[in-house]
Design an enzyme around this catalytic site. Sequence first.
Site, PDB file in Angstrom:
ATOM      1  N   LYS A 118       0.864  -1.180   0.000  1.00 13.80           N
ATOM      2  CA  LYS A 118       0.000   0.000   0.000  1.00 13.80           C
ATOM      3  C   LYS A 118       0.902   1.232   0.000  1.00 13.80           C
ATOM      4  O   LYS A 118       1.312   1.726   1.041  1.00 13.80           O
ATOM      5  CB  LYS A 118      -0.928   0.025   1.219  1.00 13.80           C
ATOM      6  CG  LYS A 118      -1.964   1.126   1.094  1.00 13.80           C
ATOM      7  CD  LYS A 118      -2.359   1.765   2.390  1.00 13.80           C
ATOM      8  CE  LYS A 118      -1.339   2.535   3.134  1.00 13.80           C
ATOM      9  NZ  LYS A 118      -0.877   3.794   2.522  1.00 13.80           N
ATOM     10  N   THR A 136       4.315   8.698  13.668  1.00 12.98           N
ATOM     11  CA  THR A 136       4.037   7.995  14.927  1.00 12.98           C
ATOM     12  C   THR A 136       2.527   7.929  15.161  1.00 12.98           C
ATOM     13  O   THR A 136       2.003   6.907  15.620  1.00 12.98           O
ATOM     14  CB  THR A 136       4.759   8.702  16.088  1.00 12.98           C
ATOM     15  OG1 THR A 136       6.167   8.586  15.860  1.00 12.98           O
ATOM     16  CG2 THR A 136       4.433   8.080  17.433  1.00 12.98           C
ATOM     17  N   GLU A 151       8.388   1.807  11.598  1.00 16.87           N
ATOM     18  CA  GLU A 151       9.508   2.740  11.463  1.00 16.87           C
ATOM     19  C   GLU A 151       8.866   4.117  11.377  1.00 16.87           C
ATOM     20  O   GLU A 151       8.338   4.516  10.347  1.00 16.87           O
ATOM     21  CB  GLU A 151      10.287   2.359  10.199  1.00 16.87           C
ATOM     22  CG  GLU A 151      11.698   2.888  10.210  1.00 16.87           C
ATOM     23  CD  GLU A 151      11.757   4.238   9.537  1.00 16.87           C
ATOM     24  OE1 GLU A 151      11.636   5.242  10.274  1.00 16.87           O
ATOM     25  OE2 GLU A 151      11.897   4.291   8.315  1.00 16.87           O
ATOM     26  N   CYS A 170      13.135  10.672   7.611  1.00 14.87           N
ATOM     27  CA  CYS A 170      12.813  10.392   9.020  1.00 14.87           C
ATOM     28  C   CYS A 170      14.032  10.599   9.914  1.00 14.87           C
ATOM     29  O   CYS A 170      13.889  10.676  11.122  1.00 14.87           O
ATOM     30  CB  CYS A 170      12.230   9.006   9.172  1.00 14.87           C
ATOM     31  SG  CYS A 170      13.195   7.765   8.357  1.00 14.87           S
ATOM     32  N   GLU A 227       8.897  16.734  14.520  1.00  9.99           N
ATOM     33  CA  GLU A 227       9.689  16.737  13.294  1.00  9.99           C
ATOM     34  C   GLU A 227       9.217  17.873  12.392  1.00  9.99           C
ATOM     35  O   GLU A 227       8.012  17.994  12.151  1.00  9.99           O
ATOM     36  CB  GLU A 227       9.398  15.446  12.533  1.00  9.99           C
ATOM     37  CG  GLU A 227      10.422  14.382  12.646  1.00  9.99           C
ATOM     38  CD  GLU A 227       9.981  13.183  11.814  1.00  9.99           C
ATOM     39  OE1 GLU A 227      10.818  12.642  11.116  1.00  9.99           O
ATOM     40  OE2 GLU A 227       8.810  12.775  11.887  1.00  9.99           O
TER      41      GLU A 227
HETATM   42  P1  NAD Z   1       0.336  11.072   7.871  1.00 13.08           P
HETATM   43  O1  NAD Z   1       0.473  10.575   9.238  1.00 13.08           O
HETATM   44  O2  NAD Z   1      -0.953  11.633   7.403  1.00 13.08           O
HETATM   45  O3  NAD Z   1       0.729   9.946   6.803  1.00 13.08           O
HETATM   46  C1  NAD Z   1       1.958   9.266   6.843  1.00 13.08           C
HETATM   47  C2  NAD Z   1       1.845   8.037   5.972  1.00 13.08           C
HETATM   48  O4  NAD Z   1       0.887   7.157   6.516  1.00 13.08           O
HETATM   49  C3  NAD Z   1       1.372   8.291   4.540  1.00 13.08           C
HETATM   50  O5  NAD Z   1       2.197   7.526   3.701  1.00 13.08           O
HETATM   51  C4  NAD Z   1      -0.072   7.801   4.481  1.00 13.08           C
HETATM   52  O6  NAD Z   1      -0.364   7.207   3.221  1.00 13.08           O
HETATM   53  C5  NAD Z   1      -0.088   6.758   5.555  1.00 13.08           C
HETATM   54  N1  NAD Z   1      -1.340   6.686   6.296  1.00 13.08           N
HETATM   55  C6  NAD Z   1      -2.038   7.714   6.817  1.00 13.08           C
HETATM   56  N2  NAD Z   1      -3.123   7.251   7.478  1.00 13.08           N
HETATM   57  C7  NAD Z   1      -3.093   5.902   7.366  1.00 13.08           C
HETATM   58  C8  NAD Z   1      -3.926   4.851   7.846  1.00 13.08           C
HETATM   59  N3  NAD Z   1      -5.003   5.097   8.611  1.00 13.08           N
HETATM   60  N4  NAD Z   1      -3.602   3.575   7.532  1.00 13.08           N
HETATM   61  C9  NAD Z   1      -2.516   3.305   6.791  1.00 13.08           C
HETATM   62  N5  NAD Z   1      -1.680   4.248   6.316  1.00 13.08           N
HETATM   63  C10 NAD Z   1      -1.964   5.534   6.611  1.00 13.08           C
HETATM   64  O7  NAD Z   1       1.518  12.065   7.731  1.00 13.08           O
HETATM   65  P2  NAD Z   1       1.869  13.189   6.687  1.00 13.08           P
HETATM   66  O8  NAD Z   1       0.987  14.386   6.788  1.00 13.08           O
HETATM   67  O9  NAD Z   1       2.061  12.574   5.341  1.00 13.08           O
HETATM   68  O10 NAD Z   1       3.240  13.576   7.367  1.00 13.08           O
HETATM   69  C11 NAD Z   1       3.169  14.060   8.704  1.00 13.08           C
HETATM   70  C12 NAD Z   1       4.425  13.789   9.419  1.00 13.08           C
HETATM   71  O11 NAD Z   1       4.647  12.383   9.509  1.00 13.08           O
HETATM   72  C13 NAD Z   1       5.665  14.297   8.714  1.00 13.08           C
HETATM   73  O12 NAD Z   1       5.802  15.665   8.886  1.00 13.08           O
HETATM   74  C14 NAD Z   1       6.707  13.457   9.380  1.00 13.08           C
HETATM   75  O13 NAD Z   1       6.996  13.975  10.623  1.00 13.08           O
HETATM   76  C15 NAD Z   1       6.024  12.100   9.536  1.00 13.08           C
HETATM   77  N6  NAD Z   1       6.390  11.147   8.459  1.00 13.08           N
HETATM   78  C16 NAD Z   1       7.437  10.333   8.687  1.00 13.08           C
HETATM   79  C17 NAD Z   1       7.846   9.467   7.708  1.00 13.08           C
HETATM   80  C18 NAD Z   1       9.025   8.562   7.939  1.00 13.08           C
HETATM   81  O14 NAD Z   1       9.776   8.292   7.019  1.00 13.08           O
HETATM   82  N7  NAD Z   1       9.178   8.023   9.140  1.00 13.08           N
HETATM   83  C19 NAD Z   1       7.181   9.411   6.484  1.00 13.08           C
HETATM   84  C20 NAD Z   1       6.073  10.238   6.277  1.00 13.08           C
HETATM   85  C21 NAD Z   1       5.693  11.109   7.289  1.00 13.08           C
END
Ligand code: NAD
Length: 491
Positions: free
Chosen positions: A184, A241, A261, A295, A393
Site C-alpha cells: 500500500k 508515529t 519505522e 525520518c 519533526e
Molecule cells: P500522515 O500521518 O498523514 O501519513 C503518513 C503516511 O501514513 C502516509 O504515507 C499515508 O499514506 C499513511 N497513512 C495515513 N493514514 C493511514 C492509515 N489510517 N492507515 C494506513 N496508512 C496511513 O503524515 P503526513 O501528513 O504525510 O506527514 C506528517 C508527518 O509524519 C511528517 O511531517 C513526518 O513527521 C512524519 N512522516 C514520517 C515518515 C518517515 O519516514 N518516518 C514518512 C512520512 C511522514
Amino acid sequence: MSSLNDLKRKDLFQSKGYINGSWVDSSSSKTFDVVNPANLDRLATLPEMGASDCDKAVAAAHEAFKTYKKTSARERARLMRKWNDLVIANADDLALILMLENGKTLAEAKGEVLYGASFLEWFAGEAERIHGEYVPPANLNQRIITMRQPIGVAACMTPWNFPIAMITRKAGAALAAGCTTVWKPAGETPLSALAQAVLAQEAGFPKGAINVVTTLNNVAEVGKAICEDKRVKKMSFTGSTRVGKLLASQCANSLTKLTLELGGNSPFIVFDDAKLDSAVEAAIMAKFRNSGQTCVTANRIFVQKGIYDKFAEALTERIRKLKVGAGWEKDVFVGPLTHDRAVEKAMSHINDAKKHGGQVVLGGSPLERQKGYFIQPTVITHMNREMLTTREETFAPVVGLYEFDSEEQVLDWANDCDVGLGSFIQTENIARMWRVSEALEVGMVGVNLGLLSASESQFGGVKESGYGTEGGRHGIEEYLVWKSILINVAN
Ligand code: NAD
C-alpha cells in the site's frame, strides 16, 4: 521540463492497481489524481481502492503463499537478483517517475533508485542464509532442531518520502524470506511502487506474490482492512508515529506481527572540536536531502558555545547558495515539499520559533513561484526548548540552531524527547565519540557524516520511533517464524 512522456520504457508508467497478476480498477470505479508537487500538474489518475479491493489483494497473496513458500532459497535469491538487475537497468526511468511524483531532484531520485536496488541485492544474499539450529538435547533420547519459515502474507505500507527504497526494504525482505505481499504505497506517490511491480513481475515472481492497492482518500479504510484481516500475518509500516499507533491498535486483535519505522527528531550535535567545513557539509546532507523530508533529518542542531557563531555563519552562507526549484531544473539542490500539508506545518514551526525568540537569519517563508509546494531554505538561530520543533519533526528545509555548553547538557537535551530514531555527532575526540554514541537514546548514530542508511546495516528506532528493524542481517527475520522439531530416537 520533464514529463512521463520522456520514459524510455512506457510500460513503467501504470495507472491501475495490481492484484493477482492483473492491472485493475477499483471495485467502486472511484479514482484519485497524482500531482507533480513542483508545478501541480496532474500526472495520473489512479483507482481509489477500498476494503473490498484489499480483500481481493489479500486473497491473492494468501493463495500464492501456498506455493511460493515452497520455493527453494536459491530460486528466491535468483528472482531477487533478476529484480535488482532490472531496477538498475531501468534506473533512469524509475528516477524520472520518482522525481515527478515526489519532487526530489533527479540526482537524488537516481540515488534513491540505486539505494533501493541495494536492498534487493542484499536480501538476495540473505535468502540463502536463513539458517536453523541443531540444539544439544538434555534428554539423550531426543534430537532437537529449529528451523525458520516464512510468516505468511506480509503487508508493506510505505510513505511518500522514499517511494522506491521503502518498497524494496520491506518487500525485498519479505519476498526473499518466502512471504507473499500486499503493498500500500502512499497516495501521493504510488507510481514508483507500480513501476517496481512491473519489474518484479518481469523478474518472474509468481502471480499473487505482489499486489498493489492504490488509495489516497480511503487510506484509513484500507489500512484498517489490511490490519484486521487475519490472513495478513505481518505488517510493516513507515510513516508518522500518529498513524503507527493507530495501526498497532488495529493489529492488536489478530496479534499481527509488526515493524514500525516511525517519526524521529534527530539531534545533530556539533562539538567545539569538530572540523568546521566537514560539519557544515554533513549538516547540509542531513538536513536538505529530500528537502528535509527524511525520518532521520537533522531536526535539532545543537552547536557548542565555542564554535556556535562560526558554524552558524558558515552554514548560513552555504545554504544561501543552495538553488531551489523543480527537480529537473539545472543545479537545483532543494526541490518542493511533497504535499501542501507539509508547507503549512513548516510555516507553523517557523512562526512558533519566531514567537519564542528565534531569529530567522535566512528564508522564513514560502518561495515565490507561480505554483508548487516550495519553501525557502530557512535558518533560525537562538532556538530554545520552548519551541515546537524541539518536540516535533519539521520535515522541511528549515534549520534550527541551539547553543549548548557541555556534553552532559546536550545529552540531556538530545534525550529529552518521546522518539529516538537517528542522530548525528560531529567531533574529532574519539573518547567523546564513544561516550556520546552510547548515551544517545536512538536507534542509529552517524559520526562525522550526514547520511545514515546502508542496506547492510540495521535501520530502526527506539521509544516512539517504533520497533522492529529493517535492512541488515536482521531485516529478514521480521518476516520469519521459528519452529522447533523434537524427535524421539529411543530404541
Ligand atoms: P500522515 O500521518 O498523514 O501519513 C503518513 C503516511 O501514513 C502516509 O504515507 C499515508 O499514506 C499513511 N497513512 C495515513 N493514514 C493511514 C492509515 N489510517 N492507515 C494506513 N496508512 C496511513 O503524515 P503526513 O501528513 O504525510 O506527514 C506528517 C508527518 O509524519 C511528517 O511531517 C513526518 O513527521 C512524519 N512522516 C514520517 C515518515 C518517515 O519516514 N518516518 C514518512 C512520512 C511522514
